[in-house]
Motif scaffolding. Structure first.
Motif, PDB file in Angstrom:
ATOM      1  N   GLU A 272      -2.375  -8.724   7.439  1.00 46.85           N
ATOM      2  CA  GLU A 272      -1.426  -7.610   7.446  1.00 46.85           C
ATOM      3  C   GLU A 272      -0.046  -8.108   7.073  1.00 46.85           C
ATOM      4  OE1 GLU A 272      -1.221  -5.331  11.007  1.00 46.85           O
ATOM      5  OE2 GLU A 272      -3.377  -4.958  11.056  1.00 46.85           O
ATOM      6  N   PHE A 273       0.667  -7.266   6.338  1.00 49.61           N
ATOM      7  CA  PHE A 273       2.028  -7.561   5.920  1.00 49.61           C
ATOM      8  C   PHE A 273       2.864  -6.318   6.173  1.00 49.61           C
ATOM      9  CE2 PHE A 273      -1.045  -9.842   3.403  1.00 49.61           C
ATOM     10  CZ  PHE A 273      -0.598 -11.137   3.442  1.00 49.61           C
ATOM     11  N   VAL A 274       3.939  -6.441   6.941  1.00 51.20           N
ATOM     12  CA  VAL A 274       4.807  -5.310   7.237  1.00 51.20           C
ATOM     13  C   VAL A 274       5.603  -4.970   5.986  1.00 51.20           C
ATOM     14  CG1 VAL A 274       6.717  -4.473   8.662  1.00 51.20           C
ATOM     15  CG2 VAL A 274       4.943  -5.915   9.672  1.00 51.20           C
ATOM     16  N   LEU A 275       5.596  -3.686   5.630  1.00 52.81           N
ATOM     17  CA  LEU A 275       6.314  -3.216   4.444  1.00 52.81           C
ATOM     18  C   LEU A 275       7.673  -2.659   4.826  1.00 52.81           C
ATOM     19  CD1 LEU A 275       3.353  -1.318   2.748  1.00 52.81           C
ATOM     20  CD2 LEU A 275       4.362  -3.493   2.017  1.00 52.81           C
ATOM     21  N   PRO A 276       8.637  -2.735   3.914  1.00 54.29           N
ATOM     22  CA  PRO A 276       9.919  -2.086   4.182  1.00 54.29           C
ATOM     23  C   PRO A 276       9.705  -0.576   4.265  1.00 54.29           C
ATOM     24  CG  PRO A 276       9.983  -3.321   2.114  1.00 54.29           C
ATOM     25  CD  PRO A 276       8.604  -3.410   2.632  1.00 54.29           C
ATOM     26  N   GLU A 277      10.573   0.110   4.991  1.00 56.79           N
ATOM     27  CA  GLU A 277      10.424   1.552   5.211  1.00 56.79           C
ATOM     28  C   GLU A 277      10.400   2.361   3.914  1.00 56.79           C
ATOM     29  OE1 GLU A 277      13.188   3.087   8.039  1.00 56.79           O
ATOM     30  OE2 GLU A 277      12.639   1.599   9.545  1.00 56.79           O
ATOM     31  N   HIS A 278      11.122   1.927   2.901  1.00 53.76           N
ATOM     32  CA  HIS A 278      11.222   2.720   1.673  1.00 53.76           C
ATOM     33  C   HIS A 278      10.025   2.569   0.742  1.00 53.76           C
ATOM     34  CE1 HIS A 278      12.764  -1.194   0.329  1.00 53.76           C
ATOM     35  NE2 HIS A 278      12.333  -0.839  -0.866  1.00 53.76           N
ATOM     36  N   VAL A 279       9.087   1.694   1.043  1.00 55.63           N
ATOM     37  CA  VAL A 279       7.925   1.461   0.181  1.00 55.63           C
ATOM     38  C   VAL A 279       6.797   2.412   0.572  1.00 55.63           C
ATOM     39  CG1 VAL A 279       6.131  -0.199  -0.440  1.00 55.63           C
ATOM     40  CG2 VAL A 279       8.507  -0.936  -0.281  1.00 55.63           C
ATOM     41  N   THR A 280       6.217   3.061  -0.443  1.00 53.21           N
ATOM     42  CA  THR A 280       5.072   3.950  -0.227  1.00 53.21           C
ATOM     43  C   THR A 280       3.817   3.310  -0.817  1.00 53.21           C
ATOM     44  OG1 THR A 280       5.371   5.124  -2.315  1.00 53.21           O
ATOM     45  CG2 THR A 280       6.580   5.972  -0.382  1.00 53.21           C
ATOM     46  N   ALA A 281       2.673   3.899  -0.537  1.00 48.17           N
ATOM     47  CA  ALA A 281       1.400   3.389  -1.052  1.00 48.17           C
ATOM     48  C   ALA A 281       1.373   3.402  -2.576  1.00 48.17           C
ATOM     49  CB  ALA A 281       0.247   4.212  -0.491  1.00 48.17           C
ATOM     50  N   ASP A 282       2.096   4.309  -3.203  1.00 49.17           N
ATOM     51  CA  ASP A 282       2.132   4.382  -4.670  1.00 49.17           C
ATOM     52  C   ASP A 282       2.759   3.146  -5.296  1.00 49.17           C
ATOM     53  OD1 ASP A 282       0.975   6.894  -4.533  1.00 49.17           O
ATOM     54  OD2 ASP A 282       2.907   7.938  -4.590  1.00 49.17           O
ATOM     55  N   ALA A 283       3.509   2.380  -4.529  1.00 51.76           N
ATOM     56  CA  ALA A 283       4.184   1.191  -5.056  1.00 51.76           C
ATOM     57  C   ALA A 283       3.281  -0.042  -5.060  1.00 51.76           C
ATOM     58  CB  ALA A 283       5.441   0.899  -4.226  1.00 51.76           C
ATOM     59  N   VAL A 284       2.076   0.074  -4.526  1.00 50.46           N
ATOM     60  CA  VAL A 284       1.187  -1.080  -4.366  1.00 50.46           C
ATOM     61  C   VAL A 284       0.101  -1.060  -5.439  1.00 50.46           C
ATOM     62  CG1 VAL A 284      -0.403  -2.262  -2.796  1.00 50.46           C
ATOM     63  CG2 VAL A 284       1.629  -1.115  -1.891  1.00 50.46           C
ATOM     64  N   THR A 285      -0.023  -2.180  -6.166  1.00 46.91           N
ATOM     65  CA  THR A 285      -1.102  -2.367  -7.137  1.00 46.91           C
ATOM     66  C   THR A 285      -1.734  -3.726  -6.879  1.00 46.91           C
ATOM     67  OG1 THR A 285       0.407  -3.326  -8.777  1.00 46.91           O
ATOM     68  CG2 THR A 285       0.001  -0.944  -8.919  1.00 46.91           C
ATOM     69  N   ALA A 286      -2.978  -3.894  -7.354  1.00 48.07           N
ATOM     70  CA  ALA A 286      -3.675  -5.157  -7.101  1.00 48.07           C
ATOM     71  C   ALA A 286      -4.500  -5.553  -8.316  1.00 48.07           C
ATOM     72  CB  ALA A 286      -4.567  -5.022  -5.878  1.00 48.07           C
TER      73      ALA A 286
END
Length: 157
Positions: A99-113
């Protein structure tokens, strides 16, 4: 499960501290521990890139990446497909969760793999976008204060 807060302070210092806590002094039962993939966090402009070593996994079948409650969660399983006599083993198998804590302003749409050559790279677009400090103007008696004289004194005085 391991948890890592990446973007509140210096991510590399926090990552180093996490690794030292997780893999600190040798434990007598360490040889029975399950599989825990190593992770590396790097900054690429305003993005964060989390790289996890996952050799031998089928990324489409054995790995899941989710964003839940402000956390990037990478979970999966390295399965032991061998049968028969077991002999000496240095490769670890089993389920894992990082697990990695994300900053509050980051949404799931910002994550790619992307998974290539045994390395899973998870890009968090804009993770560092709001990490620069913002200067707040100070007013004195309703007027903007002018500070920062060469001798450190207030220029309004």
């Amino acid at each position: 499960m391991s948890s890592l807060t990446l973007w509140q302070r210096d991510p590399f210092t926090e990552f180093d501290a996490l690794v030292r806590r997780a893999f600190g002094p040798y434990r007598a039962d360490e040889r029975f521990a399950g599989f825990v993939p190593t992770a590396e966090v790097a900054r690429d402009g305003q993005d964060a890139v989390v790289s996890l070593d996952l050799p031998g996994l089928d990324a489409g079948k054995d790995v899941a990446i989710e964003v839940e409650r402000g956390r990037l969660v990478v979970r999966g399983e390295r399965r032991d497909e061998r049968t028969g006599e077991r002999g000496r083993r240095e490769v670890r198998y089993g389920a894992f969760r990082r697990e990695f804590v994300l900053p509050e302003h980051v949404t799931a749409d910002a994550v790619t793999a992307d998974y290539d050559a045994g390395v899973l790279k998870v890009r968090v677009a804009g993770a560092f976008a709001e990490t620069e400090p913002h200067r707040v103007a100070v007013t004195v008696g309703g007027r903007p204060a002018v500070t920062g004289g060469e001798d450190g004194t207030d220029q309004n005085a």
